[in-house]
Write a protein that holds these residues in place. Structure first.
Motif: not given
Length: 139
Positions: A2, A5, A10, A13-14, A16-20, A44, A48
């Motif tokens: 990550l 990234e 990108d 996208t990285a 956005a993924y960190l929200r999870y 974003e 995050s």
């Protein structure tokens, strides 16, 4: 991965993924904060950080913020740097780090930086939030 990234092409996208994975976001906070000055990624970045507990996020930001301001990219105007960080801190409701930034801005020799401090003191200071826990005054 990550971290790579967040520095690559990108980044959105990285972020956005960190929200999870808020624990990963907390570990990558320096990289995330660096991206806070990219206006195209501001939403974003804020998103995050919203998933991290304020109890965990606020002290980490307090420790990190002075270094971020001292080691800022010289391509970014100081006014923009302070404004971006202040907006992000207010959005994610980390009031103590925002108070620290405002205090620092208000005593800056740079008139533009002092302006940012004044704006955010008016928006989030004691006169704006009388009786609200989100005040920038010390308790």
């Amino acid at each position: 991965m990550l971290q790579r990234e967040l520095r690559g092409s990108d980044r959105g996208t990285a972020l956005a993924y960190l929200r999870y994975v808020p624990d990963d976001a907390l570990e990558l906070l320096p990289e995330i904060m660096w991206l806070a000055t990219d206006l195209g990624l501001a939403h974003e970045v804020r998103d995050s950080l919203m998933w991290i507990s304020r109890k965990q996020l606020s002290p980490r930001l307090e420790a990190l913020l002075p270094r971020l301001l001292d080691e800022a990219d010289t391509d970014i105007a100081p006014y923009d740097l302070y404004r971006c960080y202040a907006e992000m801190l207010a959005h994610v409701q980390t009031w103590e780090p925002l108070r620290m930034l405002v205090d620092r801005a208000l005593i800056s020799p740079d008139e533009d930086i002092r302006e940012v401090g004044g704006i955010f003191m008016r928006l989030h200071g004691p006169a704006a939030r009388r009786g609200d826990v989100a005040s920038l005054t010390r308790v």
